[in-house]
Motif scaffolding. Structure first.
Motif, PDB file in Angstrom:
ATOM      1  N   GLY A  85      50.352 -11.339  29.841  1.00 50.18           N
ATOM      2  CA  GLY A  85      51.621 -10.620  29.724  1.00 50.18           C
ATOM      3  C   GLY A  85      51.454  -9.124  29.633  1.00 50.18           C
ATOM      4  O   GLY A  85      52.438  -8.382  29.748  1.00 50.18           O
ATOM      5  N   THR A  86      50.232  -8.663  29.452  1.00 54.61           N
ATOM      6  CA  THR A  86      49.960  -7.223  29.391  1.00 54.61           C
ATOM      7  C   THR A  86      49.698  -6.695  30.801  1.00 54.61           C
ATOM      8  O   THR A  86      48.973  -7.331  31.578  1.00 54.61           O
ATOM      9  CB  THR A  86      48.732  -6.946  28.509  1.00 54.61           C
ATOM     10  N   PRO A  87      50.278  -5.540  31.177  1.00 58.51           N
ATOM     11  CA  PRO A  87      49.938  -4.970  32.496  1.00 58.51           C
ATOM     12  C   PRO A  87      48.437  -4.760  32.636  1.00 58.51           C
ATOM     13  O   PRO A  87      47.746  -4.442  31.655  1.00 58.51           O
ATOM     14  CB  PRO A  87      50.703  -3.637  32.502  1.00 58.51           C
ATOM     15  N   LEU A  88      47.928  -4.961  33.842  1.00 62.06           N
ATOM     16  CA  LEU A  88      46.484  -4.894  34.063  1.00 62.06           C
ATOM     17  C   LEU A  88      45.900  -3.565  33.605  1.00 62.06           C
ATOM     18  O   LEU A  88      44.780  -3.511  33.084  1.00 62.06           O
ATOM     19  CB  LEU A  88      46.177  -5.127  35.543  1.00 62.06           C
ATOM     20  N   ALA A  89      46.643  -2.491  33.798  1.00 64.07           N
ATOM     21  CA  ALA A  89      46.118  -1.175  33.425  1.00 64.07           C
ATOM     22  C   ALA A  89      46.084  -0.962  31.921  1.00 64.07           C
ATOM     23  O   ALA A  89      45.449  -0.014  31.454  1.00 64.07           O
ATOM     24  CB  ALA A  89      46.955  -0.076  34.090  1.00 64.07           C
TER      25      ALA A  89
ATOM     26  N   ILE B 279      45.203  -3.505  29.629  1.00 62.09           N
ATOM     27  CA  ILE B 279      44.439  -4.550  28.950  1.00 62.09           C
ATOM     28  C   ILE B 279      43.482  -3.910  27.948  1.00 62.09           C
ATOM     29  O   ILE B 279      42.805  -2.921  28.255  1.00 62.09           O
ATOM     30  CB  ILE B 279      43.671  -5.399  29.976  1.00 62.09           C
ATOM     31  N   ASP B 280      43.416  -4.473  26.769  1.00 59.87           N
ATOM     32  CA  ASP B 280      42.543  -3.968  25.700  1.00 59.87           C
ATOM     33  C   ASP B 280      41.155  -4.593  25.888  1.00 59.87           C
ATOM     34  O   ASP B 280      40.890  -5.716  25.432  1.00 59.87           O
ATOM     35  CB  ASP B 280      43.124  -4.325  24.340  1.00 59.87           C
ATOM     36  N   PHE B 281      40.252  -3.854  26.560  1.00 59.45           N
ATOM     37  CA  PHE B 281      38.923  -4.400  26.831  1.00 59.45           C
ATOM     38  C   PHE B 281      38.050  -4.404  25.577  1.00 59.45           C
ATOM     39  O   PHE B 281      37.061  -5.127  25.520  1.00 59.45           O
ATOM     40  CB  PHE B 281      38.254  -3.606  27.954  1.00 59.45           C
ATOM     41  N   GLY B 282      38.391  -3.629  24.585  1.00 58.90           N
ATOM     42  CA  GLY B 282      37.704  -3.738  23.312  1.00 58.90           C
ATOM     43  C   GLY B 282      37.955  -5.092  22.675  1.00 58.90           C
ATOM     44  O   GLY B 282      37.034  -5.738  22.137  1.00 58.90           O
TER      45      GLY B 282
ATOM     46  N   GLU C 109      36.886  -7.930  36.205  1.00 55.77           N
ATOM     47  CA  GLU C 109      37.441  -7.358  37.441  1.00 55.77           C
ATOM     48  C   GLU C 109      38.940  -7.619  37.467  1.00 55.77           C
ATOM     49  O   GLU C 109      39.380  -8.770  37.310  1.00 55.77           O
ATOM     50  CB  GLU C 109      36.783  -7.978  38.667  1.00 55.77           C
ATOM     51  N   GLU C 110      39.703  -6.567  37.643  1.00 54.20           N
ATOM     52  CA  GLU C 110      41.158  -6.704  37.737  1.00 54.20           C
ATOM     53  C   GLU C 110      41.542  -6.903  39.198  1.00 54.20           C
ATOM     54  O   GLU C 110      41.208  -6.078  40.053  1.00 54.20           O
ATOM     55  CB  GLU C 110      41.844  -5.461  37.178  1.00 54.20           C
ATOM     56  N   VAL C 111      42.235  -7.973  39.463  1.00 51.85           N
ATOM     57  CA  VAL C 111      42.670  -8.296  40.820  1.00 51.85           C
ATOM     58  C   VAL C 111      44.198  -8.262  40.830  1.00 51.85           C
ATOM     59  O   VAL C 111      44.841  -9.219  40.361  1.00 51.85           O
ATOM     60  CB  VAL C 111      42.154  -9.672  41.270  1.00 51.85           C
ATOM     61  N   PRO C 112      44.784  -7.147  41.295  1.00 51.34           N
ATOM     62  CA  PRO C 112      46.250  -7.066  41.316  1.00 51.34           C
ATOM     63  C   PRO C 112      46.834  -8.190  42.183  1.00 51.34           C
ATOM     64  O   PRO C 112      46.203  -8.647  43.133  1.00 51.34           O
ATOM     65  CB  PRO C 112      46.517  -5.681  41.934  1.00 51.34           C
TER      66      PRO C 112
ATOM     67  N   LEU D 294      49.418  -9.348  33.494  1.00 56.10           N
ATOM     68  CA  LEU D 294      48.383 -10.375  33.609  1.00 56.10           C
ATOM     69  C   LEU D 294      49.002 -11.758  33.426  1.00 56.10           C
ATOM     70  O   LEU D 294      49.724 -12.016  32.473  1.00 56.10           O
ATOM     71  CB  LEU D 294      47.304 -10.144  32.542  1.00 56.10           C
ATOM     72  N   ARG D 295      48.686 -12.644  34.375  1.00 59.74           N
ATOM     73  CA  ARG D 295      49.173 -14.023  34.303  1.00 59.74           C
ATOM     74  C   ARG D 295      48.046 -15.048  34.409  1.00 59.74           C
ATOM     75  O   ARG D 295      48.192 -16.154  33.898  1.00 59.74           O
ATOM     76  CB  ARG D 295      50.200 -14.270  35.414  1.00 59.74           C
ATOM     77  N   THR D 296      46.960 -14.684  35.098  1.00 57.19           N
ATOM     78  CA  THR D 296      45.879 -15.643  35.341  1.00 57.19           C
ATOM     79  C   THR D 296      44.559 -15.049  34.897  1.00 57.19           C
ATOM     80  O   THR D 296      44.245 -13.895  35.229  1.00 57.19           O
ATOM     81  CB  THR D 296      45.807 -16.011  36.835  1.00 57.19           C
TER      82      THR D 296
END
Length: 342
Positions: free
Chosen positions: A168-172, A174-177, A195-198, A143-145
């Motif tokens: 900096g965390t990979p999209l998959a 991400i700690d949504f909690g 929404e994750e946008v690769p 994640l950058r943006t």
């Protein structure tokens, strides 16, 4: 007698020699046949006189060809026949190979299909596994943006700053909690969608709380949503938002929820005319319009039918006598009443 015997012997020799020559004519033997002198040489035929040559005799119809010109007996004929035999053998071998190959393909078709299916499945599994590994662990999908949408009262910059610990965390991964806990610090956000946008973007679409009524708080007014959450405060009375006759401590009570439910059920044309809403219980909601008229609403039951009836009564009164204050009673939605204001 001796001369006759010698003559017959010479004639027989000549006849035998003539018969041995191909195509030679033999003269009939008879009593009147003349004998030739064995010492006399027979003259050669003259071509100029049209006599037959050896070639003419050979090419004559019905004449036997020499063994040297036979295409099967001559060396040339034998070579041609050997070449044809070799070519036929090659063609036969090629046809046999093609037939064998077709038979092998026919008998191994199921095995080939099964092998192709396993290869395809294995390829899909490998590609899928590699994609998962790249998405989960590779910095290529980090994640950058953080993009925030739908904000009006909420500070989008502050919201991005609150979520920046996920950068900096990979999209998959991400700690949504943690994202939920960060967004909970913004009370004006009623709900949100992520929404994750690769490969590097996280989009957060928020729905802000909408104020329904205003509540007096000292010298100012708090804009409150149906859940009793203060959306914002204003020193002046807000326009287009009715003031609820409740104390701040009563926000979220059953009476407050009943008043907000009634206000939300009003048509927009009527809601803009409502200035105050009050209730002592959940069954005696009363509205005040901007022209001084009042509306007896009653309980929140059948609010849609009551709202339609009120809109019709207001429109009819406006066309008849808009300057007169009246009381609209829609507590019974099947029997609307318009009476003079008390």
């Amino acid at each position: 007698p001796d001369e006759d015997h010698a003559g017959r012997t010479s004639a027989a020799a000549r006849d035998g020699g003539a018969a041995s020559r191909p195509g030679a004519d033999t003269a009939p033997r008879g009593a009147g046949a003349t004998t030739a002198d064995p010492t006399t040489e027979e003259p050669a035929p003259d071509d100029a006189t049209g006599a037959a040559t050896v070639t003419d005799v050979i090419d004559a119809p019905g004449a036997a060809r020499p063994a040297a010109d036979d295409e099967h007996g001559s060396p040339i004929g034998a070579g041609v026949r050997a070449a044809e035999t070799a070519r036929e053998a090659r063609v036969a071998r090629r046809r046999r190979r093609l037939l064998e190959r077709a038979e092998v393909r026919r008998f191994t078709r199921r095995a080939r299909h099964r092998r192709a299916a396993w290869i395809t499945a294995g390829t899909v599994v490998v590609v899928f596994g590699a994609s998962i590994l790249v998405a989960v662990y590779s910095p290529l999908m980090a994640l950058r943006t953080i993009e925030v949408r739908g904000t009006e009262r909420v500070d989008a910059t502050a919201l991005r700053q609150a979520l920046s610990d996920q950068v900096g965390t990979p999209l998959a991964r991400i700690d949504f909690g943690e994202v939920k806990r960060d967004i909970a610090g913004f009370p004006l956000i009623e709900s949100y969608v992520t929404e994750e946008v690769p490969p590097h973007t996280l989009v957060v679409t928020v729905t802000e709380r909408t104020p329904v009524v205003a509540v007096r708080s000292g010298d100012s007014f708090d804009l409150v949503d149906p859940a009793g959450i203060v959306v914002q405060s204003s020193p002046d009375r807000p326009e287009g938002v009715p003031v609820a006759d409740v104390q701040r401590a009563e926000l979220g009570s059953p009476v407050f929820r009943t008043m907000t439910e009634v206000v939300l059920s009003l048509p927009s044309t009527v809601r803009r005319q409502v200035t105050d809403v009050r209730a002592t219980t959940a069954d005696d909601v009363t509205l005040t319009l901007d022209d001084g008229s009042t509306v007896v609403w009653g309980s929140p039951d059948a609010s849609d039918a009551k709202a339609s009836l009120l809109a019709a009564l207001v429109a009819d009164h406006a066309s008849r006598d808009p300057d007169t204050e009246v009381e609209f009673d829609v507590s019974a939605p099947d029997n609307g009443i318009v009476r003079p204001a008390q």
